[in-house]
Design a protein around this motif. Structure first.
Motif, PDB file in Angstrom:
ATOM      1  N   ASN A 332       0.843  -1.202   0.000  1.00 16.54           N
ATOM      2  CA  ASN A 332       0.000   0.000   0.000  1.00 16.54           C
ATOM      3  C   ASN A 332       0.878   1.252   0.000  1.00 16.54           C
ATOM      4  OD1 ASN A 332      -2.617  -1.292   0.204  1.00 16.54           O
ATOM      5  ND2 ASN A 332      -1.991  -1.892   2.275  1.00 16.54           N
ATOM      6  N   GLY A 333       1.822   1.265  -0.933  1.00 17.62           N
ATOM      7  CA  GLY A 333       2.743   2.404  -0.971  1.00 17.62           C
ATOM      8  C   GLY A 333       3.629   2.482   0.250  1.00 17.62           C
ATOM      9  N   TRP A 334       3.874   1.317   0.878  1.00 18.61           N
ATOM     10  CA  TRP A 334       4.732   1.249   2.072  1.00 18.61           C
ATOM     11  C   TRP A 334       4.152   2.050   3.249  1.00 18.61           C
ATOM     12  CZ3 TRP A 334       8.036  -2.524   1.589  1.00 18.61           C
ATOM     13  CH2 TRP A 334       9.055  -2.704   2.518  1.00 18.61           C
ATOM     14  N   SER A 335       2.825   2.299   3.187  1.00 13.98           N
ATOM     15  CA  SER A 335       2.211   3.143   4.214  1.00 13.98           C
ATOM     16  C   SER A 335       2.213   2.467   5.582  1.00 13.98           C
ATOM     17  CB  SER A 335       0.783   3.503   3.808  1.00 13.98           C
ATOM     18  OG  SER A 335       0.000   2.325   3.629  1.00 13.98           O
ATOM     19  N   ASN A 336       1.996   1.136   5.617  1.00 18.50           N
ATOM     20  CA  ASN A 336       2.000   0.439   6.910  1.00 18.50           C
ATOM     21  C   ASN A 336       3.360   0.510   7.582  1.00 18.50           C
ATOM     22  OD1 ASN A 336      -0.678  -0.286   6.734  1.00 18.50           O
ATOM     23  ND2 ASN A 336      -0.253  -2.260   5.752  1.00 18.50           N
ATOM     24  N   ARG A 337       4.422   0.292   6.798  1.00 17.99           N
ATOM     25  CA  ARG A 337       5.778   0.396   7.349  1.00 17.99           C
ATOM     26  C   ARG A 337       6.067   1.805   7.834  1.00 17.99           C
ATOM     27  NH1 ARG A 337       7.881  -4.634   8.440  1.00 17.99           N
ATOM     28  NH2 ARG A 337       7.385  -6.060   6.723  1.00 17.99           N
ATOM     29  N   SER A 338       5.579   2.778   7.080  1.00 18.33           N
ATOM     30  CA  SER A 338       5.803   4.175   7.474  1.00 18.33           C
ATOM     31  C   SER A 338       5.098   4.487   8.793  1.00 18.33           C
ATOM     32  CB  SER A 338       5.296   5.116   6.377  1.00 18.33           C
ATOM     33  OG  SER A 338       5.451   6.461   6.761  1.00 18.33           O
ATOM     34  N   ARG A 339       3.862   3.989   8.965  1.00 21.65           N
ATOM     35  CA  ARG A 339       3.146   4.207  10.222  1.00 21.65           C
ATOM     36  C   ARG A 339       3.880   3.566  11.397  1.00 21.65           C
ATOM     37  NH1 ARG A 339      -1.585   3.821   6.923  1.00 21.65           N
ATOM     38  NH2 ARG A 339      -1.619   1.540   7.123  1.00 21.65           N
ATOM     39  N   ILE A 340       4.479   2.422  11.179  1.00 18.90           N
ATOM     40  CA  ILE A 340       5.234   1.765  12.244  1.00 18.90           C
ATOM     41  C   ILE A 340       6.431   2.617  12.652  1.00 18.90           C
ATOM     42  CG2 ILE A 340       6.676  -0.236  12.797  1.00 18.90           C
ATOM     43  CD1 ILE A 340       4.809  -1.931  11.073  1.00 18.90           C
ATOM     44  N   LYS A 341       7.139   3.149  11.660  1.00 22.82           N
ATOM     45  CA  LYS A 341       8.304   3.992  11.964  1.00 22.82           C
ATOM     46  C   LYS A 341       7.888   5.264  12.695  1.00 22.82           C
ATOM     47  CE  LYS A 341      11.130   2.342   8.086  1.00 22.82           C
ATOM     48  NZ  LYS A 341      11.817   2.718   6.819  1.00 22.82           N
ATOM     49  N   GLN A 342       6.789   5.873  12.239  1.00 20.07           N
ATOM     50  CA  GLN A 342       6.310   7.084  12.909  1.00 20.07           C
ATOM     51  C   GLN A 342       5.905   6.790  14.351  1.00 20.07           C
ATOM     52  OE1 GLN A 342       6.410  10.073  11.914  1.00 20.07           O
ATOM     53  NE2 GLN A 342       6.502  10.088   9.687  1.00 20.07           N
ATOM     54  N   GLN A 343       5.306   5.633  14.567  1.00 24.47           N
ATOM     55  CA  GLN A 343       4.871   5.292  15.908  1.00 24.47           C
ATOM     56  C   GLN A 343       6.052   4.972  16.818  1.00 24.47           C
ATOM     57  OE1 GLN A 343       1.693   5.781  16.813  1.00 24.47           O
ATOM     58  NE2 GLN A 343       2.612   5.562  18.838  1.00 24.47           N
ATOM     59  N   LYS A 344       7.120   4.420  16.236  1.00 22.62           N
ATOM     60  CA  LYS A 344       8.334   4.197  17.025  1.00 22.62           C
ATOM     61  C   LYS A 344       8.914   5.530  17.501  1.00 22.62           C
ATOM     62  CE  LYS A 344       9.905  -0.233  15.086  1.00 22.62           C
ATOM     63  NZ  LYS A 344      10.968  -0.905  14.296  1.00 22.62           N
ATOM     64  N   VAL A 345       8.888   6.526  16.626  1.00 24.57           N
ATOM     65  CA  VAL A 345       9.360   7.865  17.019  1.00 24.57           C
ATOM     66  C   VAL A 345       8.476   8.432  18.121  1.00 24.57           C
ATOM     67  CG1 VAL A 345       9.734  10.233  16.218  1.00 24.57           C
ATOM     68  CG2 VAL A 345      10.378   8.308  14.756  1.00 24.57           C
ATOM     69  N   ALA A 346       7.151   8.255  17.986  1.00 21.52           N
ATOM     70  CA  ALA A 346       6.231   8.746  19.015  1.00 21.52           C
ATOM     71  C   ALA A 346       6.495   8.065  20.360  1.00 21.52           C
ATOM     72  CB  ALA A 346       4.789   8.505  18.581  1.00 21.52           C
ATOM     73  N   MET A 347       6.840   6.774  20.324  1.00 24.17           N
ATOM     74  CA  MET A 347       7.133   6.061  21.565  1.00 24.17           C
ATOM     75  C   MET A 347       8.423   6.579  22.195  1.00 24.17           C
ATOM     76  SD  MET A 347       7.416   1.941  22.229  1.00 24.17           S
ATOM     77  CE  MET A 347       8.984   1.822  21.378  1.00 24.17           C
ATOM     78  N   MET A 348       9.430   6.874  21.374  1.00 22.87           N
ATOM     79  CA  MET A 348      10.680   7.422  21.912  1.00 22.87           C
ATOM     80  C   MET A 348      10.447   8.809  22.515  1.00 22.87           C
ATOM     81  SD  MET A 348      13.673   6.171  19.252  1.00 22.87           S
ATOM     82  CE  MET A 348      12.847   6.759  17.769  1.00 22.87           C
ATOM     83  N   ARG A 349       9.569   9.589  21.891  1.00 15.95           N
ATOM     84  CA  ARG A 349       9.235  10.899  22.460  1.00 15.95           C
ATOM     85  C   ARG A 349       8.549  10.753  23.815  1.00 15.95           C
ATOM     86  NH1 ARG A 349       6.744  14.024  17.125  1.00 15.95           N
ATOM     87  NH2 ARG A 349       8.749  14.584  16.177  1.00 15.95           N
ATOM     88  N   ALA A 350       7.653   9.786  23.920  1.00 19.91           N
ATOM     89  CA  ALA A 350       6.976   9.556  25.198  1.00 19.91           C
ATOM     90  C   ALA A 350       7.976   9.117  26.272  1.00 19.91           C
ATOM     91  CB  ALA A 350       5.877   8.505  25.030  1.00 19.91           C
ATOM     92  N   ASP A 351       8.913   8.243  25.904  1.00 21.04           N
ATOM     93  CA  ASP A 351       9.959   7.821  26.849  1.00 21.04           C
ATOM     94  C   ASP A 351      10.806   9.016  27.284  1.00 21.04           C
ATOM     95  OD1 ASP A 351       9.385   5.099  27.064  1.00 21.04           O
ATOM     96  OD2 ASP A 351      10.444   4.643  25.205  1.00 21.04           O
ATOM     97  N   ASN A 352      11.134   9.873  26.330  1.00 23.28           N
ATOM     98  CA  ASN A 352      11.960  11.039  26.655  1.00 23.28           C
ATOM     99  C   ASN A 352      11.205  12.031  27.534  1.00 23.28           C
ATOM    100  OD1 ASN A 352      14.536  12.570  26.081  1.00 23.28           O
ATOM    101  ND2 ASN A 352      13.042  14.063  25.358  1.00 23.28           N
ATOM    102  N   ALA A 353       9.889  12.214  27.257  1.00 19.77           N
ATOM    103  CA  ALA A 353       9.091  13.110  28.095  1.00 19.77           C
ATOM    104  C   ALA A 353       9.039  12.612  29.530  1.00 19.77           C
ATOM    105  CB  ALA A 353       7.678  13.239  27.518  1.00 19.77           C
ATOM    106  N   LEU A 354       8.939  11.304  29.710  1.00 20.70           N
ATOM    107  CA  LEU A 354       8.955  10.723  31.058  1.00 20.70           C
ATOM    108  C   LEU A 354      10.296  10.963  31.730  1.00 20.70           C
ATOM    109  CD1 LEU A 354       7.820   8.973  33.334  1.00 20.70           C
ATOM    110  CD2 LEU A 354       8.520   6.949  32.041  1.00 20.70           C
TER     111      LEU A 354
END
Length: 453
Positions: A332-354
Motif C-alpha cells: 500500500n505504498g509502504w504506508s503500513n511500514r511508514s506508520r510503524i516507523k512514525q509510531q516508534k518515534v512517538a514512543m521514543m518521544r513519550a519515553d523522553n518526556a517521562l
C-alpha cells in the motif's frame, strides 16, 4: 413602588452575602477547596478527560458487529438491463431494492484489543493530569496564602513601630514643654513617627494586594475582601534531621506524583499504539451475512401479464448470504511500514518526556532539600539576631528616656529591630512552604485533594 422595593431587597441580599464572605475566616484548606471547585482552567482538563473517556468506551464498542440497512429507488429510461432477469429491455421502469448486512471482524492483527488498552491508558493519563493541575493550583494558593501572612506580619511590626514612635514623640513633647529638650528634637521625633505611619500605610496596601492575589487564584468574586485564619505554626528545631536523603524522597515521589504517573501511562499507550501499527501488516479475517430483496416494475406474471404485487415480490425475490472475507496487505505504498516507523518515534518521544519529568522532579527535590537545610540555619540565626536586637533596643530606649542617646541613634536601633523581625518572619514562612512542599514529595497528606475520577 414595587420595583423600588425589589431593588432594595436585591441590594440587601448582596450586602448580606458580602458580609458573610468577609466575616468568614478562611483556612488554607478552605481556600484550596474553593479554588479547585471554581477554577476555570481545570475545566479544559475535565473536557479532555470526558473526551478520552468516550474514546475508551467507543474502542470497546468497536468489538461489536456492524449492522447496516440499505435501500434504493431507481428509474431507468430507454434501453437497459432488467435487474430482475438480466434481459435487455427498451422501456421505462423503476425498481426498489432492500438490503440488510452484518459483519464482524474475526482477526485484525489484535488492533482492536490494543486500541482498547491504548485508549484506556490515555484516559487514565488525563485523570492524573487533572490531579496534577489541582496540586499546582493548591501550591499557588498556598503561596498566596502565606504571602498574606507575611504582609500581615509586616503590618503588625509596622504598627508596633508606630506605637514606639508615638510614645517617644509624646515623651519628647513633654520634655520640650518642660524645657528639657530643644524643639529640634521634637521635629526629629515627629519625622520618625510620620515615617513609621507611612510604613503602616504601605504595609496595609501590600496586605490588600496580597489578598487580591489570593482571591484571584481562588476565583472568589462574591466579596471584595477576605480574612484568613491568623497565626503561624511554630517551627520545631528538632523536627527533622538537617540531612535529608533526596534520593529516597525521589524514589518515593516517582511512585505517586500525578505527572510522573501520567507520563508513564502515555508511554504504555504509545507501546500499544505501536502494536496497532504493526497489526496492519497482518491479514484480516471477517465474517459477514446479509439479507436482500427487491421490487421490479418489469417483473410480471406469466399467466396474467400483470406486474406482480409489491408484497409478493418482496417475499419471492428475497435472498440470504453468508461468507468469510480475507484481506492480505501486500503493498500500500509502504504506508503500513511508514506508520510503524512514525509510531516508534512517538514512543521514543513519550519515553523522553517521562525522563524529562523525572529529571525535573529530581532537580526540584535537590533544590528543596538544599533550601531546607539553608533555611533552618537561617531561621536559627535570625531568631538569635532578633532576640539580641530586642535587648539592644530595650537598652537604647532606656538610654533615650534618660537623654543619653539622640533620636537618630534610637531610630537606628528601632529600625534594626524591625528588620530583624521582618527577616525572621520571612525565613519562617519560607521554611513552612519548603516543609509543606517536601512533605508532599514524601507522600505525606499536605493537601486534602482527591484523585480525579
Amino acid at each position: 413602588m414595587i420595583h423600588y422595593k425589589k431593588n432594595i431587597l436585591f441590594f440587601f441580599l448582596i450586602l448580606v452575602v458580602n458580609m458573610t464572605y468577609s466575616q468568614k475566616s478562611w483556612s488554607l484548606d478552605d481556600c484550596i477547596a474553593y479554588a479547585i471547585a471554581h477554577n476555570l482552567q481545570l475545566n479544559d482538563f475535565k473536557y479532555n478527560q470526558e473526551s478520552n473517556k468516550e474514546t475508551y468506551r467507543q474502542s470497546i464498542r468497536n468489538m461489536l458487529p456492524t449492522l447496516n440497512a440499505f435501500s434504493d429507488y431507481n428509474i431507468r429510461y430507454g434501453r437497459s438491463v432488467d435487474p430482475n432477469n438480466n434481459s435487455i429491455v427498451n422501456t421505462d421502469f423503476f425498481s426498489n431494492n432492500y438490503r440488510l448486512n452484518a459483519e464482524i471482524d474475526l482477526f485484525r492483527g489484535f488492533q482492536k484489543v490494543n486500541g482498547i488498552k491504548a485508549s484506556k491508558f490515555l484516559y487514565q493519563a488525563t485523570n492524573e493530569e487533572i490531579t496534577h493541575q489541582k496540586y499546582l493550583l493548591a501550591f499557588r494558593v498556598m503561596a498566596a496564602f502565606y504571602d498574606i501572612r507575611f504582609m500581615e506580619g509586616l503590618l503588625s511590626n509596622s504598627k508596633e513601630q508606630v506605637q514606639v514612635s508615638q510614645n517617644n514623640y509624646n515623651l519628647v513633647k513633654r520634655q520640650v514643654e518642660l524645657g528639657q529638650k530643644a524643639k529640634a528634637d521634637l521635629y526629629e521625633a515627629e519625622s520618625a513617627l510620620l515615617a513609621d505611619q507611612l510604613l503602616v500605610t504601605q504595609s496595609e496596601n501590600n496586605v490588600t494586594s496580597a489578598k487580591l492575589k489570593l482571591m484571584q487564584e481562588m476565583n472568589l468574586n462574591e466579596t471584595d475582601a477576605i480574612v484568613i485564619v491568623p497565626g503561624l505554626v511554630s517551627v520545631a528545631e528538632d523536627e527533622e534531621n538537617h540531612l535529608q536523603d533526596q534520593k529516597a524522597i525521589f524514589n518515593a515521589a516517582k511512585d505517586f506524583v500525578p505527572m510522573i504517573k501520567a507520563e508513564e501511562l502515555k508511554v504504555a499507550a504509545s507501546k500499544k499504539q505501536l502494536a496497532i501499527a504493526r497489526g496492519g501488516l497482518f491479514p484480516s479475517l471477517s465474517l459477514y451475512a446479509g439479507y436482500q430483496t427487491g421490487y421490479f416494475e418489469t417483473n410480471v406474471s406469466g399467466d396474467t401479464g400483470e406486474v406482480i404485487s409489491f408484497k409478493n415480490q418482496i417475499t419471492d425475490n428475497a435472498s440470504r448470504y453468508v461468507g468469510v472475507s480475507l484481506n492480505i496487505p501486500i503493498s500500500n505504498g509502504w504506508s503500513n511500514r511508514s506508520r510503524i516507523k512514525q509510531q516508534k518515534v512517538a514512543m521514543m518521544r513519550a519515553d523522553n518526556a517521562l525522563a524529562v519529568q523525572k529529571q525535573q522532579m529530581y532537580q526540584l527535590i535537590q533544590q528543596l532539600v538544599q533550601e531546607s537545610n539553608a533555611l533552618k540555619s537561617e531561621y536559627q540565626q535570625s531568631s538569635q539576631r532578633m532576640e539580641a536586637q530586642v535587648l539592644t533596643f530595650d537598652i537604647a530606649q532606656k538610654k533615650y528616656e534618660k537623654g543619653l542617646i539622640s533620636t537618630i541613634e534610637l531610630n537606628q536601633s528601632k529600625n534594626l529591630l524591625a528588620n530583624a523581625r521582618n527577616e525572621n518572619l520571612q525565613v519562617q514562612l519560607r521554611l513552612m512552604v519548603n516543609k509543606s512542599t517536601l512533605d508532599f514529595y514524601k507522600g505525606l497528606p499536605v493537601f486534602n485533594i482527591n484523585s480525579a475520577q
